[in-house]
Design a protein around this motif. Structure first.
Motif, PDB file in Angstrom:
ATOM      1  N   ARG A  75      -3.677   1.770  -3.105  1.00 56.85           N
ATOM      2  CA  ARG A  75      -3.569   3.172  -2.719  1.00 56.85           C
ATOM      3  C   ARG A  75      -4.600   3.541  -1.654  1.00 56.85           C
ATOM      4  O   ARG A  75      -5.768   3.162  -1.769  1.00 56.85           O
ATOM      5  N   SER A  81      -5.359   7.315  -0.153  1.00 61.93           N
ATOM      6  CA  SER A  81      -4.991   8.724  -0.152  1.00 61.93           C
ATOM      7  C   SER A  81      -5.572   9.417   1.083  1.00 61.93           C
ATOM      8  O   SER A  81      -6.565   8.971   1.654  1.00 61.93           O
ATOM      9  N   LEU A 129       3.677   9.157  -7.916  1.00 61.51           N
ATOM     10  CA  LEU A 129       2.935   7.894  -7.848  1.00 61.51           C
ATOM     11  C   LEU A 129       2.167   7.565  -9.126  1.00 61.51           C
ATOM     12  O   LEU A 129       1.357   6.636  -9.138  1.00 61.51           O
ATOM     13  N   TYR A 142       2.670   3.959  -9.941  1.00 64.87           N
ATOM     14  CA  TYR A 142       2.650   3.027  -8.812  1.00 64.87           C
ATOM     15  C   TYR A 142       1.615   1.916  -9.057  1.00 64.87           C
ATOM     16  O   TYR A 142       0.469   2.198  -9.424  1.00 64.87           O
ATOM     17  N   TYR A 202       0.834  -1.203   0.000  1.00 63.03           N
ATOM     18  CA  TYR A 202       0.000   0.000   0.000  1.00 63.03           C
ATOM     19  C   TYR A 202       0.866   1.249   0.000  1.00 63.03           C
ATOM     20  O   TYR A 202       1.897   1.309   0.689  1.00 63.03           O
TER      21      TYR A 202
END
Length: 466
Positions: A248, A250, A241, A244, A227
């Motif tokens: 995720r 946020s 990111l 990535y 994560y």
């Protein structure tokens, strides 16, 4: 010249450790190095190390049975198998030279930490240019409040840990992931927290592209099953990111994020807010520490700790019991009726954020004693430094802390004071700075002694009211 990081990785280091009975730490007195020494001793290895002066950290190590030498001499190191060093030492350090000449494994601090953490199931690495120690400490406070028995390695001491680290028995390992010289690329997080990204460490990083690339590589260390817990309000974080591939979570205030702060209130610089996850209110938090920026630190800590199995109630309990890490707006006492704080801030963004929060604490004037940290940072960000003290009514500059550098940049604290203007003055010594505070502070004022060097020595010349 400093020594670079090694990049052996956990597999190679594990081979070294299989044949090892003793470990020696060159620069054992640092916060991170002392933490690793404790962990190594706890793992059953005979442990020792050296540093220049005795401190509370080294005395704690000695109390645990770890040998500490207060000089760098190859005789100290003769009986040890593996050597761990901080990159702050020079290539001619006699213990490092001895170890290399004898063919002993020499491992950089970051590389060794990367090996240590692989023994834990949940590995939370807190990164970012600002707020790492505070967010790491918030995570620690949440996990400790939940009785989860974590292992935590922070860059700042925390009362709840009785120091900068704690060694637990659970699968939760929280650590501060420093970006300087790309040290964090030797780590092995599966939960990568990214608080913010901007220009800093200009003696190593030369562009924002380089910095974003480093943070992108750091996040990728989590793998596809890991994560990234990241700041949705920070444009540079979002850019880092873009590619990535992991999961995720946020956090943010302005952007539409997984975890958000809603219904924010403020009382004299301290903020309360609802923690909302995926549109659902988890809890209400009233922070005890000042500063709008700490809402972001709290949201990041909440996200990381939820991934570690903590409950919303654990998050609330931990964040509301957090009263600050050492040298992060740490209250020191009253001087002339004014409240005096100690703070580690040393980047323009940190300074502006801290002073903004402190301004709301002050009934009258806000004073700041500031020590710039490194010539290269001061020179590269000189315009930002000249502008970041806007909230202060009075700024007292002391000499730049050189750290590893020599002044080839032509900058000085006296020159910086002139750029800031009439409200700024240069003090030739810590004693002079303390004398100015004693002469000028009045009841209702707030003063902050700020910097990442040895500016805390200013307190030696203060006689507090209480």
């Amino acid at each position: 010249m400093s020594i670079e990081n090694t990049h052996f990785g956990p597999l190679v280091i594990s081979e070294y450790m299989e044949k090892c009975k003793s470990v020696y730490f060159i620069g054992i007195g640092g916060i991170n190095m002392s933490s690793l020494a404790h962990l190594t001793h706890d793992m059953g290895y005979r442990t020792g190390g050296s540093d220049r002066t005795a401190t509370d950290l080294t005395r704690r190590l000695e109390g645990e049975g770890i040998s500490v030498f207060y000089c760098h001499d190859e005789k100290n190191a003769h009986s040890y198998d593996v050597f761990v060093y901080t990159v702050a030492i020079s290539e001619d350090n006699p213990e490092y030279v001895f170890a290399k000449s004898m063919g002993k494994p020499c491992i950089s601090r970051a590389d060794y930490l990367g090996y240590i953490m692989t023994k834990y199931k949940r590995r939370v690495g807190v990164s970012g240019m600002h707020g790492k120690s505070t967010c790491t400490s918030m995570c620690a406070e949440i996990l400790i409040a939940a009785d989860s028995d974590p292992t935590v390695l922070s860059g700042a001491e925390l009362p709840a840990m009785n120091g900068a680290y704690t060694v637990g028995k659970s699968d939760n390992f929280v650590f501060e992931a420093c970006e300087y010289m790309d040290s964090f690329l030797d780590f092995n997080p599966n939960i990568a927290v990214i608080l913010n990204i901007e220009m800093d460490h200009v003696d190593y990083f030369h562009s924002m592209e380089q910095i974003r690339s480093s943070f992108a590589r750091y996040a990728s260390l989590t793998g596809k099953d890991g994560y990234a817990v990241y700041n949705a309000d920070d444009e540079n974080v979002a850019l880092a990111l873009e590619k990535y591939e992991g999961n995720r979570i946020s956090f943010g205030i302005k952007s539409d994020a997984s975890i958000m702060a809603k219904n924010i209130t403020e009382t004299r610089g301290r903020y309360g807010f609802d923690v909302v996850y995926m549109g659902e209110q988890l809890c209400h938090v009233q922070l005890m520490v000042s500063g709008y920026h700490n809402i972001y630190n709290a949201l990041a800590a909440a996200g990381a700790c939820l991934l570690c199995g903590m409950t919303p109630n654990d998050v609330k309990k931990g964040l509301e019991s957090f009263c600050g890490a050492c040298r992060r707006m740490e209250y020191k006492g009253s001087l002339g009726g004014a409240d005096v704080y100690d703070d580690y801030g040393h980047h323009p963004t940190e300074i502006a954020a801290t002073l903004s929060g402190a301004k709301r604490l002050a009934e009258k004037r806000l004073f700041c004693v500031y020590q710039p940290h490194t010539y290269s940072r001061t020179a590269a960000l000189i315009d930002e430094f000249a502008a970041c003290f806007g909230m202060a009514d009075r700024v007292i500059f002391v000499d730049i802390y050189a750290a590893r550098e020599v002044n080839t940049f032509g900058v000085s604290s006296e020159g910086l004071a002139q750029l800031v203007g009439d409200k700024a003055v240069y003090a030739k010594s810590f004693e002079d700075a303390a004398r100015m505070l004693r002469r000028e502070l009045r009841e209702g004022d707030v003063a902050i002694v700020m910097g990442a060097g040895d500016v805390y020595k200013t307190f030696e010349y203060m006689e507090f009211d209480d």
